[in-house]
Write a protein that holds these residues in place. Sequence first.
Motif, PDB file in Angstrom:
ATOM      1  N   VAL A  26       0.788  -1.274   0.205  1.00 13.36           N
ATOM      2  CA  VAL A  26       0.090   0.202  -0.046  1.00 13.36           C
ATOM      3  C   VAL A  26       0.859   1.165  -0.008  1.00 13.36           C
ATOM      4  CG1 VAL A  26      -1.869   1.120   1.095  1.00 13.36           C
ATOM      5  CG2 VAL A  26      -1.547  -1.113   1.492  1.00 13.36           C
ATOM      6  N   LEU A  27       0.545   2.193  -0.715  1.00 12.96           N
ATOM      7  CA  LEU A  27       1.361   3.570  -0.863  1.00 12.96           C
ATOM      8  C   LEU A  27       1.086   4.321   0.407  1.00 12.96           C
ATOM      9  CD1 LEU A  27       1.105   4.614  -4.710  1.00 12.96           C
ATOM     10  CD2 LEU A  27       2.836   3.332  -3.328  1.00 12.96           C
ATOM     11  N   PHE A  28       2.020   4.567   0.996  1.00 10.30           N
ATOM     12  CA  PHE A  28       2.027   5.605   2.420  1.00 10.30           C
ATOM     13  C   PHE A  28       2.749   7.071   1.953  1.00 10.30           C
ATOM     14  CE2 PHE A  28       1.470   1.516   3.945  1.00 10.30           C
ATOM     15  CZ  PHE A  28       0.341   1.571   4.819  1.00 10.30           C
ATOM     16  N   ALA A  29       2.947   7.298   0.812  1.00  4.03           N
ATOM     17  CA  ALA A  29       3.616   8.693   0.545  1.00  4.03           C
ATOM     18  C   ALA A  29       3.019   9.729   1.094  1.00  4.03           C
ATOM     19  CB  ALA A  29       3.565   8.907  -1.026  1.00  4.03           C
ATOM     20  N   GLU A  30       3.658  10.872   1.305  1.00  2.00           N
ATOM     21  CA  GLU A  30       3.052  12.043   1.934  1.00  2.00           C
ATOM     22  C   GLU A  30       1.958  12.540   1.084  1.00  2.00           C
ATOM     23  OE1 GLU A  30       3.347  12.755   5.031  1.00  2.00           O
ATOM     24  OE2 GLU A  30       2.319  14.519   4.706  1.00  2.00           O
ATOM     25  N   TYR A  31       1.021  13.162   1.572  1.00  2.00           N
ATOM     26  CA  TYR A  31      -0.053  13.891   0.712  1.00  2.00           C
ATOM     27  C   TYR A  31       0.653  14.783  -0.150  1.00  2.00           C
ATOM     28  CZ  TYR A  31      -4.400  16.069  -0.196  1.00  2.00           C
ATOM     29  OH  TYR A  31      -5.666  16.538  -1.010  1.00  2.00           O
ATOM     30  N   ASP A  33       2.545  14.177  -2.819  1.00  2.00           N
ATOM     31  CA  ASP A  33       3.809  13.685  -3.207  1.00  2.00           C
ATOM     32  C   ASP A  33       3.565  13.353  -4.932  1.00  2.00           C
ATOM     33  OD1 ASP A  33       5.414  14.103  -1.281  1.00  2.00           O
ATOM     34  OD2 ASP A  33       5.735  12.019  -0.722  1.00  2.00           O
ATOM     35  N   LEU A 115       7.370   2.964 -10.962  1.00  2.00           N
ATOM     36  CA  LEU A 115       6.340   3.613 -10.319  1.00  2.00           C
ATOM     37  C   LEU A 115       5.538   4.344 -11.420  1.00  2.00           C
ATOM     38  CD1 LEU A 115       7.473   5.406  -7.140  1.00  2.00           C
ATOM     39  CD2 LEU A 115       5.690   3.528  -7.167  1.00  2.00           C
ATOM     40  N   TRP A 121      -3.028  10.068  -3.800  1.00  2.00           N
ATOM     41  CA  TRP A 121      -4.152  10.561  -3.401  1.00  2.00           C
ATOM     42  C   TRP A 121      -4.784  11.486  -4.431  1.00  2.00           C
ATOM     43  CZ3 TRP A 121      -6.631   8.371   0.251  1.00  2.00           C
ATOM     44  CH2 TRP A 121      -5.690   7.760   1.288  1.00  2.00           C
TER      45      TRP A 121
END
Lengths: 132, 208
Positions: A26-31, A33, A115, A121
Amino acid sequence: MNNIKNQFRKILFLLLPIVGMMTPGVLFAEYADVVMNKRSDKMGLRPVIFPHWFHRIRFRCKVCHSELGFEMRVGSNDVTMAEIANGKFCGMCHNGEVAWSIEHCDLCHSGKPGLKSGIDWGWDKSLTPDSW
Amino acid sequence: MRIKFSCLLLLLFALDVSINVQAAEKKEAPKFYFSNDKRKWNSLQRDEIHDPTCEAINVLQQPYEALSELPYDYTGNNVQWVKALREGFIEPRTNIWPETKIKVLDMDVIMDNTSTLPMVRFPHKEHTEWLDCENCHNHLFIAKVDANPITMYAVLKGEYCGRCHGAVAFPLRECGRCHSVLRATFKGKVGAQPVISGNPEFIAKPRP
Protein backbone atom coordinates in the motif's frame (compact mmCIF):
# COMPACT_ATOMS: atom_id res chain seq x y z
CA MET A 1 -19.65 -33.07 8.36
CA ASN A 2 -17.07 -32.33 10.99
CA ASN A 3 -14.38 -33.64 8.68
CA ILE A 4 -15.42 -31.23 5.91
CA LYS A 5 -15.35 -28.34 8.36
CA ASN A 6 -11.86 -29.29 9.46
CA GLN A 7 -10.64 -29.54 5.91
CA PHE A 8 -12.16 -26.16 5.08
CA ARG A 9 -10.34 -24.65 8.02
CA LYS A 10 -7.08 -26.14 6.84
CA ILE A 11 -7.54 -24.77 3.35
CA LEU A 12 -8.30 -21.38 4.81
CA PHE A 13 -5.12 -21.49 6.87
CA LEU A 14 -3.19 -22.47 3.78
CA LEU A 15 -4.66 -19.66 1.75
CA LEU A 16 -4.13 -16.90 4.30
CA PRO A 17 -0.34 -16.60 4.01
CA ILE A 18 -0.55 -16.89 0.22
CA VAL A 19 -3.06 -14.06 0.05
CA GLY A 20 -0.90 -12.08 2.46
CA MET A 21 2.14 -12.45 0.26
CA MET A 22 0.31 -11.50 -2.90
CA THR A 23 -1.25 -8.32 -1.56
CA PRO A 24 0.55 -5.41 -3.21
CA GLY A 25 2.25 -2.86 -1.00
CA VAL A 26 0.00 0.00 0.00
CA LEU A 27 1.32 3.47 -0.83
CA PHE A 28 2.01 5.60 2.21
CA ALA A 29 3.57 8.56 0.47
CA GLU A 30 3.05 11.98 1.99
CA TYR A 31 -0.03 13.81 0.72
CA ALA A 32 0.63 15.55 -2.62
CA ASP A 33 3.90 13.74 -3.37
CA VAL A 34 4.29 13.59 -7.14
CA VAL A 35 5.87 10.68 -8.99
CA MET A 36 7.40 11.67 -12.34
CA ASN A 37 8.27 8.76 -14.54
CA LYS A 38 7.79 9.91 -18.10
CA ARG A 39 11.40 9.16 -19.05
CA SER A 40 13.28 7.96 -15.96
CA ASP A 41 12.54 4.24 -16.30
CA LYS A 42 13.44 4.28 -19.98
CA MET A 43 16.75 5.97 -19.19
CA GLY A 44 17.53 3.44 -16.46
CA LEU A 45 17.09 5.99 -13.68
CA ARG A 46 14.83 5.91 -10.67
CA PRO A 47 11.62 7.95 -11.04
CA VAL A 48 11.56 11.44 -9.53
CA ILE A 49 9.64 12.06 -6.30
CA PHE A 50 8.58 15.69 -5.91
CA PRO A 51 7.39 16.50 -2.37
CA HIS A 52 4.91 19.40 -2.43
CA TRP A 53 5.04 19.74 1.38
CA PHE A 54 8.76 20.47 1.36
CA HIS A 55 8.53 23.11 -1.35
CA ARG A 56 5.44 24.95 -0.13
CA ILE A 57 7.11 25.66 3.19
CA ARG A 58 9.70 27.65 1.22
CA PHE A 59 7.77 28.91 -1.82
CA ARG A 60 4.19 29.90 -2.51
CA CYS A 61 2.39 27.94 -5.21
CA LYS A 62 2.63 30.88 -7.61
CA VAL A 63 6.43 30.83 -7.77
CA CYS A 64 6.51 27.51 -9.61
CA HIS A 65 3.03 27.44 -11.07
CA SER A 66 3.13 30.96 -12.44
CA GLU A 67 6.70 32.24 -12.68
CA LEU A 68 8.38 28.97 -13.59
CA GLY A 69 5.54 27.77 -15.79
CA PHE A 70 4.64 24.42 -14.25
CA GLU A 71 1.13 23.41 -15.31
CA MET A 72 -1.10 22.32 -12.42
CA ARG A 73 -1.79 18.88 -13.87
CA VAL A 74 0.13 15.63 -13.63
CA GLY A 75 1.60 14.68 -16.98
CA SER A 76 1.19 18.06 -18.64
CA ASN A 77 4.74 19.25 -17.94
CA ASP A 78 7.44 18.06 -20.28
CA VAL A 79 10.49 18.62 -18.12
CA THR A 80 13.81 17.43 -19.53
CA MET A 81 17.22 17.44 -17.90
CA ALA A 82 18.49 19.67 -20.71
CA GLU A 83 15.99 22.35 -19.69
CA ILE A 84 16.80 21.96 -16.02
CA ALA A 85 20.50 22.32 -16.80
CA ASN A 86 19.65 25.55 -18.63
CA GLY A 87 17.89 27.01 -15.63
CA LYS A 88 14.32 26.23 -16.64
CA PHE A 89 11.73 24.57 -14.36
CA CYS A 90 13.51 22.88 -11.40
CA GLY A 91 16.79 24.34 -12.66
CA MET A 92 15.76 27.81 -11.52
CA CYS A 93 16.70 26.80 -7.96
CA HIS A 94 18.39 23.43 -8.37
CA ASN A 95 21.59 25.01 -9.67
CA GLY A 96 23.92 24.54 -6.73
CA GLU A 97 23.19 28.01 -5.36
CA VAL A 98 19.64 27.95 -3.97
CA ALA A 99 19.28 24.17 -3.83
CA TRP A 100 21.43 21.18 -4.79
CA SER A 101 22.67 21.03 -8.37
CA ILE A 102 21.78 18.44 -10.99
CA GLU A 103 24.91 16.39 -10.34
CA HIS A 104 23.18 14.96 -7.26
CA CYS A 105 20.93 12.73 -9.35
CA ASP A 106 19.83 10.43 -6.53
CA LEU A 107 18.36 13.18 -4.36
CA CYS A 108 15.53 13.69 -6.86
CA HIS A 109 15.64 10.37 -8.73
CA SER A 110 14.86 8.44 -5.56
CA GLY A 111 11.63 6.58 -6.33
CA LYS A 112 11.08 2.87 -6.66
CA PRO A 113 11.67 1.75 -10.25
CA GLY A 114 8.50 1.14 -12.21
CA LEU A 115 6.26 3.57 -10.30
CA LYS A 116 3.47 5.12 -12.33
CA SER A 117 3.49 8.90 -12.78
CA GLY A 118 0.89 10.63 -10.67
CA ILE A 119 0.00 12.40 -7.46
CA ASP A 120 -0.53 10.27 -4.40
CA TRP A 121 -4.17 10.65 -3.32
CA GLY A 122 -4.67 12.69 -6.46
CA TRP A 123 -7.82 12.76 -8.54
CA ASP A 124 -6.72 9.72 -10.53
CA LYS A 125 -6.16 7.54 -7.47
CA SER A 126 -9.06 8.25 -5.17
CA LEU A 127 -12.58 9.59 -5.15
CA THR A 128 -12.79 9.69 -8.93
CA PRO A 129 -16.25 8.91 -10.24
CA ASP A 130 -14.60 6.53 -12.68
CA SER A 131 -13.56 4.30 -9.80
CA TRP A 132 -17.01 4.09 -8.24
CA MET B 1 -4.14 -36.43 3.47
CA ARG B 2 -3.63 -35.08 6.95
CA ILE B 3 0.16 -35.45 6.72
CA LYS B 4 0.27 -33.78 3.32
CA PHE B 5 -1.66 -30.83 4.64
CA SER B 6 0.52 -30.54 7.71
CA CYS B 7 3.67 -30.65 5.61
CA LEU B 8 2.40 -27.98 3.27
CA LEU B 9 1.31 -25.85 6.19
CA LEU B 10 4.70 -26.21 7.82
CA LEU B 11 6.48 -25.30 4.60
CA LEU B 12 4.39 -22.21 4.10
CA PHE B 13 4.85 -21.22 7.72
CA ALA B 14 8.62 -21.56 7.34
CA LEU B 15 8.53 -19.45 4.16
CA ASP B 16 6.45 -16.80 5.88
CA VAL B 17 8.81 -16.72 8.88
CA SER B 18 11.87 -16.37 6.67
CA ILE B 19 10.25 -13.49 4.77
CA ASN B 20 9.34 -11.79 8.03
CA VAL B 21 12.86 -12.27 9.38
CA GLN B 22 14.28 -10.73 6.22
CA ALA B 23 11.90 -7.82 6.60
CA ALA B 24 12.85 -7.42 10.25
CA GLU B 25 16.52 -7.25 9.36
CA LYS B 26 15.82 -4.46 6.90
CA LYS B 27 13.92 -2.42 9.49
CA GLU B 28 16.28 0.42 10.28
CA ALA B 29 14.00 3.42 10.11
CA PRO B 30 10.63 3.32 11.89
CA LYS B 31 7.63 3.22 9.61
CA PHE B 32 5.91 6.18 11.22
CA TYR B 33 6.91 9.23 13.17
CA PHE B 34 4.46 10.82 15.60
CA SER B 35 4.16 14.37 16.85
CA ASN B 36 3.11 15.27 20.38
CA ASP B 37 -0.47 15.93 19.20
CA LYS B 38 -0.71 12.38 17.79
CA ARG B 39 -0.24 13.28 14.15
CA LYS B 40 1.48 10.61 12.09
CA TRP B 41 3.87 10.80 9.12
CA ASN B 42 5.62 8.06 7.20
CA SER B 43 9.37 7.87 7.13
CA LEU B 44 10.84 8.34 3.67
CA GLN B 45 12.70 5.05 3.97
CA ARG B 46 9.49 3.08 4.34
CA ASP B 47 6.81 5.01 2.52
CA GLU B 48 6.67 2.45 -0.35
CA ILE B 49 7.36 5.19 -2.87
CA HIS B 50 11.00 6.05 -2.20
CA ASP B 51 13.50 3.34 -3.09
CA PRO B 52 15.05 2.19 0.22
CA THR B 53 18.18 1.05 -1.65
CA CYS B 54 18.76 4.65 -2.73
CA GLU B 55 21.18 5.93 -0.10
CA ALA B 56 20.57 9.57 -0.96
CA ILE B 57 17.13 9.51 0.70
CA ASN B 58 18.83 9.37 4.10
CA VAL B 59 19.97 12.95 3.44
CA LEU B 60 16.46 14.24 2.70
CA GLN B 61 14.31 15.96 5.31
CA GLN B 62 11.66 13.70 6.83
CA PRO B 63 8.08 15.01 6.60
CA TYR B 64 7.62 14.94 10.39
CA GLU B 65 10.73 17.05 10.97
CA ALA B 66 9.15 20.00 9.22
CA LEU B 67 5.42 19.36 9.49
CA SER B 68 5.16 18.51 13.20
CA GLU B 69 6.03 22.14 13.99
CA LEU B 70 3.09 23.48 11.96
CA PRO B 71 -0.58 24.00 12.99
CA TYR B 72 -2.67 20.87 13.47
CA ASP B 73 -4.95 19.34 10.90
CA TYR B 74 -6.28 15.79 10.71
CA THR B 75 -6.15 15.43 6.94
CA GLY B 76 -3.87 16.03 3.97
CA ASN B 77 -0.37 16.73 5.21
CA ASN B 78 -1.82 17.00 8.74
CA VAL B 79 -1.10 20.71 8.50
CA GLN B 80 -3.36 23.74 8.18
CA TRP B 81 -1.34 25.50 5.55
CA VAL B 82 -3.36 28.73 5.47
CA LYS B 83 -3.01 29.12 9.22
CA ALA B 84 0.70 28.26 9.07
CA LEU B 85 1.24 31.05 6.55
CA ARG B 86 -0.96 33.62 8.26
CA GLU B 87 0.45 33.08 11.73
CA GLY B 88 4.02 33.20 10.49
CA PHE B 89 5.00 29.58 11.09
CA ILE B 90 6.30 29.59 7.54
CA GLU B 91 7.45 32.42 5.29
CA PRO B 92 7.41 31.06 1.76
CA ARG B 93 8.80 33.32 -0.97
CA THR B 94 6.25 35.10 -3.13
CA ASN B 95 8.37 35.56 -6.23
CA ILE B 96 11.74 34.94 -7.84
CA TRP B 97 11.70 37.71 -10.46
CA PRO B 98 11.80 41.15 -8.85
CA GLU B 99 9.34 42.53 -11.43
CA THR B 100 6.58 40.01 -10.59
CA LYS B 101 3.50 41.75 -9.23
CA ILE B 102 2.11 40.31 -6.00
CA LYS B 103 -1.66 40.47 -6.16
CA VAL B 104 -3.75 39.66 -3.11
CA LEU B 105 -7.51 40.11 -3.28
CA ASP B 106 -9.83 40.00 -0.28
CA MET B 107 -13.23 39.23 -1.72
CA ASP B 108 -15.59 36.29 -1.18
CA VAL B 109 -17.81 34.65 -3.76
CA ILE B 110 -20.91 32.85 -2.49
CA MET B 111 -22.10 30.15 -4.90
CA ASP B 112 -25.69 29.07 -4.41
CA ASN B 113 -26.16 26.46 -7.13
CA THR B 114 -25.48 23.60 -4.73
CA SER B 115 -28.78 21.75 -4.65
CA THR B 116 -29.60 20.89 -1.04
CA LEU B 117 -26.09 21.30 0.31
CA PRO B 118 -25.02 24.49 2.08
CA MET B 119 -23.77 27.19 -0.28
CA VAL B 120 -20.10 27.41 -1.21
CA ARG B 121 -18.01 30.30 0.06
CA PHE B 122 -14.92 30.90 -2.03
CA PRO B 123 -12.50 33.22 -0.23
CA HIS B 124 -10.12 34.96 -2.65
CA LYS B 125 -7.86 36.02 0.19
CA GLU B 126 -6.71 32.57 1.27
CA HIS B 127 -6.22 31.57 -2.34
CA THR B 128 -4.36 34.66 -3.56
CA GLU B 129 -1.98 34.46 -0.64
CA TRP B 130 -0.67 31.29 -2.24
CA LEU B 131 -1.63 31.58 -5.89
CA ASP B 132 -1.48 34.12 -8.68
CA CYS B 133 -4.70 35.22 -10.39
CA GLU B 134 -3.47 33.62 -13.61
CA ASN B 135 -3.31 30.19 -12.01
CA CYS B 136 -7.12 30.04 -12.15
CA HIS B 137 -8.31 32.98 -14.30
CA ASN B 138 -9.36 32.57 -16.96
CA HIS B 139 -8.41 29.08 -18.08
CA LEU B 140 -9.98 27.24 -15.12
CA PHE B 141 -12.50 29.84 -13.97
CA ILE B 142 -13.90 32.74 -15.93
CA ALA B 143 -13.75 35.76 -13.63
CA LYS B 144 -17.47 36.39 -13.75
CA VAL B 145 -20.27 35.24 -11.48
CA ASP B 146 -22.33 32.35 -12.92
CA ALA B 147 -20.02 31.94 -15.93
CA ASN B 148 -18.55 28.64 -14.72
CA PRO B 149 -20.53 25.38 -14.97
CA ILE B 150 -18.86 23.86 -11.92
CA THR B 151 -20.11 20.42 -10.90
CA MET B 152 -18.84 18.10 -8.20
CA TYR B 153 -18.32 15.49 -10.92
CA ALA B 154 -15.88 17.78 -12.71
CA VAL B 155 -14.22 18.72 -9.42
CA LEU B 156 -13.73 15.07 -8.50
CA LYS B 157 -12.27 14.51 -11.96
CA GLY B 158 -9.63 17.13 -11.25
CA GLU B 159 -11.14 20.15 -12.99
CA TYR B 160 -12.03 23.53 -11.46
CA CYS B 161 -11.32 23.37 -7.68
CA GLY B 162 -10.21 19.77 -8.15
CA ARG B 163 -6.99 20.86 -9.81
CA CYS B 164 -5.60 21.48 -6.34
CA HIS B 165 -8.21 20.23 -3.86
CA GLY B 166 -7.88 16.48 -3.59
CA ALA B 167 -4.29 16.56 -4.80
CA VAL B 168 -2.31 19.26 -3.01
CA ALA B 169 -4.79 21.44 -1.13
CA PHE B 170 -7.15 19.88 1.43
CA PRO B 171 -8.89 16.67 0.23
CA LEU B 172 -12.36 16.51 -1.30
CA ARG B 173 -13.68 14.49 1.63
CA GLU B 174 -13.84 17.76 3.56
CA CYS B 175 -17.23 18.83 2.14
CA GLY B 176 -18.00 21.35 4.87
CA ARG B 177 -14.92 23.44 4.38
CA CYS B 178 -16.32 24.73 1.07
CA HIS B 179 -20.04 24.08 1.56
CA SER B 180 -20.01 26.28 4.61
CA VAL B 181 -22.77 28.89 4.18
CA LEU B 182 -26.20 27.90 5.48
CA ARG B 183 -29.13 29.21 3.47
CA ALA B 184 -31.18 29.62 6.63
CA THR B 185 -28.79 32.07 8.23
CA PHE B 186 -27.27 33.83 5.19
CA LYS B 187 -28.90 37.22 4.82
CA GLY B 188 -26.78 38.87 2.12
CA LYS B 189 -26.80 38.59 -1.65
CA VAL B 190 -25.22 35.57 -3.27
CA GLY B 191 -22.44 35.98 -5.84
CA ALA B 192 -19.44 38.27 -5.52
CA GLN B 193 -19.33 40.03 -2.16
CA PRO B 194 -18.02 43.56 -1.65
CA VAL B 195 -14.26 43.83 -2.04
CA ILE B 196 -12.42 44.51 1.18
CA SER B 197 -9.04 45.11 -0.40
CA GLY B 198 -7.06 44.03 -3.40
CA ASN B 199 -6.20 44.45 -7.01
CA PRO B 200 -9.13 45.86 -8.97
CA GLU B 201 -8.18 44.32 -12.34
CA PHE B 202 -9.37 40.89 -11.35
CA ILE B 203 -12.53 41.73 -9.44
CA ALA B 204 -15.56 39.82 -10.65
CA LYS B 205 -18.60 41.95 -11.46
CA PRO B 206 -21.37 41.60 -8.90
CA ARG B 207 -24.60 39.98 -9.94
CA PRO B 208 -27.16 42.47 -11.40
